[in-house]
Design an enzyme around this catalytic site. Sequence first.
Site, mmCIF file in Angstrom:
data_model
loop_
_atom_site.group_PDB
_atom_site.id
_atom_site.type_symbol
_atom_site.label_atom_id
_atom_site.label_comp_id
_atom_site.label_asym_id
_atom_site.label_seq_id
_atom_site.Cartn_x
_atom_site.Cartn_y
_atom_site.Cartn_z
ATOM 1 N N GLU A 265 33.657 -47.325 -108.554
ATOM 2 C CA GLU A 265 34.885 -46.977 -109.260
ATOM 3 C C GLU A 265 36.030 -47.241 -108.299
ATOM 4 O O GLU A 265 36.077 -46.654 -107.220
ATOM 5 C CB GLU A 265 34.870 -45.514 -109.683
ATOM 6 C CG GLU A 265 36.113 -45.100 -110.442
ATOM 7 C CD GLU A 265 36.212 -43.594 -110.589
ATOM 8 O OE1 GLU A 265 37.335 -43.072 -110.450
ATOM 9 O OE2 GLU A 265 35.176 -42.951 -110.822
ATOM 10 N N CYS A 302 41.984 -40.389 -110.359
ATOM 11 C CA CYS A 302 41.688 -41.750 -110.807
ATOM 12 C C CYS A 302 42.161 -41.965 -112.237
ATOM 13 O O CYS A 302 42.264 -43.115 -112.685
ATOM 14 C CB CYS A 302 40.196 -42.034 -110.692
ATOM 15 S SG CYS A 302 39.169 -40.731 -111.412
#
Length: 528
Positions: A265, A302
Amino acid sequence: MLQGHNVIGFEVTAKGKESFQSFSTLQGTYLPEHFHIATDEEIEAAIAKSVASFAIFSKTTFVQRAAFLEAIAEEILNIGDFLLERANLETALPLPRLTGERDRTMNQLKLFATLLREGSWADAVIDTALPERKPLPRSDLRRMLQPVGPVAVFAASNFPFAFSTAGGDTASALAAGCTVIVKAHSSHAGTNELMAHAIRKAAERTGMPDGVFSSLNGEGAILGQKLAMERSIKAIGFTGSYRAGMALYTTVTQKRKEPIPLYAEMSSINPVVLLPETLALKTADTATALAGSITLGVGQFCTNPGLLFVIRSKASEAFTELLIAALSNTAAAIMLNQHICKAYYTDRSRVMNSKGVKTLLTSEDEGKVYKVSAALLSVSAQDFIQDPSLQDEVFGPCSLIVVCEDRKELEAALQTLHGQLTGSVFGNTDELKRYSSVIDILQQKAGRVIFNNVPTGVEVCHAMVHGGPFPATTDARTSSVGTEAIRRFVRPVCYQDCPEELLPMYLQNENTAGIMRKINGHYTRDAI
């Protein structure tokens, strides 16, 4: 008492002379403990133990693994407030946030335990033999998901519990039956050590093999690259920057003799589309909600909303003014570490100086005390479309408003988007129907499409998808949050005409575990 040692299975070692200290942005100084960098000998020992223990751990029952995960949650809680206080020193995250994150970490361990006990995740499928079938008989075929092997997990900086040592990657890999080697994050090495010992204690308590889990200290890219090149490592879970993620991706796909999956990620700016009718009706509420989302956790999520798309109108202008006011009322706050703080100011400046970008709200550089304030910028859709660098992530409380002249320009701007973790759209039902093409675009660009809500906040559950097309992640088919994360660390294995006593218990005729299986095309818990 922190020792600064590496945890290698059930042992703690400190054979290396090199060490580092965690820096506290909260105190503006290095913390006193020295953490010993893992030597080649210690790395090799951790790998050897991981390989040896995989042969045992991969054959444990789902119930045994569930008990292990539940024991980890108990041992984390047993650390008490010292864990929260240490994480606070190392990350500057407030104690209430850390308390909630600790609970989330324990709950996701328990969620995977529940998944294991229920059992259907293993996708057990049986097609029994048809010896009389014409023109050809069918063999007995039985399939289920099996663990891939030892896994390396790279701890994240922004979630010292939930995405780090005992976080989602570790929990899902252990649930799958994989052994785990964690590369500790140097910014919160003390927190890592406490969590690593909790996992070690849980492993000993529940009779897991020595080497089911190890934790190694390192600084920079050296340790990570060594783990990525190790042929015994069969998959990697990573959460971090695009630069570091792509360096690992190059290693595992191009430099290794045997490429392996990297579930990284890396970068997402989480576009939010504000449709005109709803924006006009809920201008103030929308501005308040987005201001809170932009500044939540000093923007170090995020899922932080880095792009806001509007169609030019009086409502969009009023929204912008209200958003500026709301962001202005949020005080400067301390960031996680020195590097993230420095990168925020560098990246913010880059965007501010890009062609066509207007600065609506900014503040003076408080990097010397590791503080940042929210920034709000704007750009026309045409300039946004022409400059792909405006999609580079600014990790922190900074958002860019993309002003579109009409629906056609909105759709054109959205089409240029890179892959994202989330895509949000605010609109009433009729409006959403009329703008269905916008939803279609977001669905192609993001792993999670959100309606009338901000992107920050990720529920840990069965349906969650925390992933998305590149560069949000390196594999859009997976999720790093929720029970779906277990599928990253397993592969399907088919057994053809295998003797009953040699089959995994979950594929044997009796179905003593009582799990749901697909037998000759029908789902059932019945025995054969």
